[in-house]
Design an enzyme around this catalytic site. Structure first.
Site, short mmCIF file in Angstrom:
data_model
loop_
_atom_site.label_atom_id
_atom_site.label_comp_id
_atom_site.label_asym_id
_atom_site.label_seq_id
_atom_site.Cartn_x
_atom_site.Cartn_y
_atom_site.Cartn_z
N LYS A 60 49.43 27.24 0.50
CA LYS A 60 48.23 26.40 0.45
C LYS A 60 47.73 26.12 1.86
O LYS A 60 48.45 25.54 2.68
CB LYS A 60 48.54 25.08 -0.28
CG LYS A 60 47.39 24.07 -0.28
CD LYS A 60 47.74 22.81 -1.07
CE LYS A 60 46.62 21.76 -0.98
NZ LYS A 60 46.95 20.50 -1.68
N ASP A 92 47.69 19.35 5.07
CA ASP A 92 47.64 19.95 3.75
C ASP A 92 47.61 21.49 3.79
O ASP A 92 47.47 22.14 2.77
CB ASP A 92 46.44 19.39 2.97
CG ASP A 92 46.68 19.26 1.48
OD1 ASP A 92 47.85 19.39 1.07
OD2 ASP A 92 45.71 19.05 0.74
N GLU A 150 42.85 19.64 -5.83
CA GLU A 150 42.21 20.88 -5.36
C GLU A 150 43.19 21.98 -5.03
O GLU A 150 42.86 23.15 -5.07
CB GLU A 150 41.34 20.57 -4.14
CG GLU A 150 42.06 20.57 -2.78
CD GLU A 150 43.17 19.52 -2.65
OE1 GLU A 150 43.10 18.51 -3.36
OE2 GLU A 150 44.09 19.73 -1.84
N ASP A 163 42.20 17.47 3.49
CA ASP A 163 41.99 17.04 2.11
C ASP A 163 41.53 15.59 2.06
O ASP A 163 42.33 14.66 2.08
CB ASP A 163 43.31 17.20 1.33
CG ASP A 163 43.14 16.85 -0.14
OD1 ASP A 163 41.98 16.69 -0.59
OD2 ASP A 163 44.17 16.75 -0.85
N LYS A 166 39.87 10.04 -1.43
CA LYS A 166 41.13 9.32 -1.25
C LYS A 166 40.89 7.98 -0.56
O LYS A 166 39.90 7.83 0.16
CB LYS A 166 42.06 10.14 -0.33
CG LYS A 166 42.67 11.36 -0.97
CD LYS A 166 43.59 12.06 0.02
CE LYS A 166 44.18 13.32 -0.57
NZ LYS A 166 45.13 13.09 -1.67
N ASP A 198 40.36 15.76 -6.27
CA ASP A 198 41.52 15.66 -5.36
C ASP A 198 42.68 16.55 -5.83
O ASP A 198 43.63 16.76 -5.08
CB ASP A 198 41.96 14.20 -5.27
CG ASP A 198 42.82 13.92 -4.05
OD1 ASP A 198 42.91 14.81 -3.17
OD2 ASP A 198 43.40 12.82 -3.97
N ARG A 246 45.83 23.17 -6.59
CA ARG A 246 46.10 24.10 -7.71
C ARG A 246 44.91 25.02 -7.94
O ARG A 246 45.06 26.12 -8.47
CB ARG A 246 46.46 23.29 -8.96
CG ARG A 246 45.38 22.36 -9.42
CD ARG A 246 45.89 21.27 -10.35
NE ARG A 246 46.58 20.20 -9.63
CZ ARG A 246 47.16 19.16 -10.22
NH1 ARG A 246 47.13 19.06 -11.54
NH2 ARG A 246 47.75 18.22 -9.51
N1 BES Z 1 47.32 17.23 -0.81
C1 BES Z 1 47.52 16.33 -1.86
C2 BES Z 1 48.99 16.01 -2.12
C3 BES Z 1 49.77 15.31 -1.03
C4 BES Z 1 50.02 13.96 -1.11
C5 BES Z 1 50.30 16.02 0.03
C6 BES Z 1 50.76 13.32 -0.13
C7 BES Z 1 51.03 15.39 1.02
C8 BES Z 1 51.28 14.03 0.93
C9 BES Z 1 46.94 16.90 -3.15
O1 BES Z 1 45.81 17.70 -3.00
C10 BES Z 1 46.51 15.76 -3.99
O2 BES Z 1 45.65 15.04 -3.60
N2 BES Z 1 47.14 15.60 -5.16
C11 BES Z 1 46.82 14.56 -6.07
C12 BES Z 1 46.77 15.13 -7.46
C13 BES Z 1 46.21 14.19 -8.49
C14 BES Z 1 44.78 13.90 -8.21
C15 BES Z 1 46.38 14.82 -9.85
C16 BES Z 1 47.90 13.49 -5.95
O3 BES Z 1 49.07 13.84 -5.76
O4 BES Z 1 47.56 12.32 -6.00
ZN ZN Z 2 45.62 18.61 -1.18
MN MN Z 3 44.03 16.55 -2.98
#
Ligand code: BES
Ligand code: ZN
Ligand code: MN
Length: 493
Positions: free
Chosen positions: A262, A285, A346, A267, A274, A344, A348
């Site tokens: 990735k 990210d 994104e 992000d 966020k 968010d 996947r």
């Molecule tokens: N890049 C984030 C995940 C992340 C969180 C990486 C903390 C490193 C530290 C990912 O894109 C994300 O935002 N995931 C969301 C998914 C949710 C919206 C289903 C999450 O984990 O909150």
């Molecule tokens: Zn992310």
């Molecule tokens: Mn995200």
């Protein structure tokens, strides 16, 4: 840092500092000899409990001319039964932290002599190289406060096959340079490391190490139908890229190992933005992509006998009038339609197109690395990456490589039932379910795009970046994935 080897007796070696390992429960020959040379100083430290050999404890003493080395740095190794390569790596990392604090740029080490395995030297070398890492390119003031190590001499037993040891050290240096590259890329801010920067880095590596590189621009990705990947990049000024690196180390007909990382260079969450606190960390990210770049470079330089493809879908996730938004439906390259319920989620989306694209290489195994979910940080903290997959043999092999390298992985299930929450009323899938089992539902989503190919997914959200320093990883980027994957590749079959 330059690494030398020498077969001089540690007690006769002239150096600003000599590092020795001390076990908690056994006084070995090195301890006894140093103690005698220093008129019983080490015994005194133990009797007074100032130093007891506890794992990663340290004590620096001046030898006042009683040994040729000006100082002796004692590093605790814990109990003999618990001594392994990871202990040695940590001890070596801890030692360079203390030496840095004392501004001792040149030193010799006998740490590995406490470990009996052949790999003890590799562990001490990598602990030293990784533990001495700093990232200070953006510091312009107090330049004279900055400190650089010059060299370490590994002191080896007289009868050592020094040629063989030198080869092992060279390999370890190559692997650690791969880790360093990954750490640098993750540490740089998002206004520097953009999808274009990652693409340029890949091209540069290809030129240097004899890899083939191809970068797909947005128009080409659209032609290929990668609407999930392109969709995520829509809100950013900098267009997305799909970076492909190829290394051919085996028979041209041999099916390759394909790595997907990735490469989300920032992000923000997009329209599902966020919270502000901590958002700066989302420059990390792209750590999965960084790990793939570091691994490709190391694999090529090590001339591993494998065909290896590295694929990095790269984009910036930003809110904008042109950005993708909740309720949108995207048709992925595989034809599967996806209802966006959270912009968010994104990672996947960019990965599902990259994984589908990867299938054209007919991989023997397909492995993706991604800072995919906050839920994985909740589940495993910073001690292990999440491990999911559709093939037990691959999962077991990766878990083993994780234990040996010290980049540990812990399995999570991907049962069909987890897919219930990913069903959409309007499309084939939703991109986000509920909060429950968030890492697993993300992994389950990816599983829908790999067919029957043996595949594993590593969620490195908790391990790619650390808020506190560790023995051989300063605070910040860990470069996780490089050592793990090289260990995996070196032990295949
Ligand atoms: N890049 C984030 C995940 C992340 C969180 C990486 C903390 C490193 C530290 C990912 O894109 C994300 O935002 N995931 C969301 C998914 C949710 C919206 C289903 C999450 O984990 O909150
Ligand atoms: Zn992310
Ligand atoms: Mn995200």
């Amino acid at each position: 840092m330059k690494i030398d080897i020498s077969t001089t007796n540690p007690l006769k070696h002239t150096t600003p500092a000599l590092v020795i390992g001390c076990l908690e429960d056994i006084k070995d020959e090195m301890f006894t000899k140093c103690n005698a040379a220093l008129d019983g100083c080490l015994e005194r430290l133990i009797a007074s409990k100032e130093f007891r050999g506890k794992a990663n404890s340290t004590h620096l003493i001046h030898t006042l001319g009683k040994l040729p080395s000006e100082r002796l740095l004692l590093v605790g190794l814990g109990k003999k039964v618990d001594l392994n390569d990871e202990r040695l790596r940590q001890a070596a990392g801890k030692a360079v932290q203390v030496l840095r604090g004392a501004r001792i740029a040149t030193f010799a080490t006998a740490l590995h002599l406490a470990g009996s395995t052949e790999t003890a030297i590799d562990a001490v070398t990598s602990g030293t190289l990784l533990g001495s890492y700093t990232f200070d390119q953006y510091k312009t003031k107090d330049k004279d406060e900055l400190f650089n190590f010059e060299g370490m001499t590994l002191l080896l037993a007289k009868d050592t096959n020094t040629k063989a040891v030198q080869l092992r050290i060279n390999s370890t240096e190559i692997i650690c340079q791969g880790v360093r590259l990954a750490r640098d890329l993750v540490s740089h801010p998002g206004n520097v490391v953009t999808p274009g920067y990652l693409a340029d880095t890949a091209k540069e590596l290809a030129g240097k190490h004899g890899l083939d590189c191809r970068v797909y621009e947005q128009a080409e990705m659209e032609t290929l139908g990668m609407n999930a990947l392109v969709g995520v990049g829509k809100g950013a000024a900098e267009p997305p890229r799909l970076i492909v690196l190829e290394y051919h180390g085996a028979d041209a007909k041999g099916r390759p190992v394909v790595l997907v990382g990735k490469g989300l260079t920032f992000d923000s969450g997009g329209i599902s933005i966020k919270p502000g606190a901590g958002m700066e960390e989302m420059k990390t990210d792209m750590a999965g992509g960084a790990a793939v770049l570091g691994t490709m470079a190391a694999a090529a330089r090590l001339k591993l006998p494998v065909n290896l493809i590295g694929i990095i879908p790269s984009a910036e996730n930003m809110p904008d009038g042109k950005a993708f938004k909740p309720g949108d439906v995207l048709t992925s390259m595989s034809g599967t339609t996806i209802e966006i319920t959270n912009t968010d989620a994104e990672g996947r989306l960019i990965l599902c197109d990259a994984l589908h694209f990867a299938l054209k290489y007919k991989p023997t195994v397909l492995i993706d690395l991604a800072t995919l979910t906050g839920a994985c940080v909740v589940a495993l903290g910073h001690e292990a990456s999440g491990l999911m997959g559709n093939n037990q043999r691959l999962v077991d092999a990766l878990k083993g490589a994780g234990e040996r390298s010290g980049e540990r992985l812990w399995p999570l299930p991907l049962w069909d039932e987890y897919g219930e929450v990913m069903k959409s009323d309007i499309a084939d899938l939703k991109n986000a379910g509920s909060r429950d089992g968030g890492s697993i539902t993300a992994g389950w989503f990816l599983k829908q795009f790999v067919g029957k190919t043996p595949w594993a997914h590593l969620d490195i959200a908790g391990t790619a970046w650390g808020g506190k320093a560790r023995p051989y990883c300063p605070k910040g980027a860990s470069g996780v994935g490089v050592r793990l994957l090289i260990e995996f590749l070196q032990n295949r079959r």
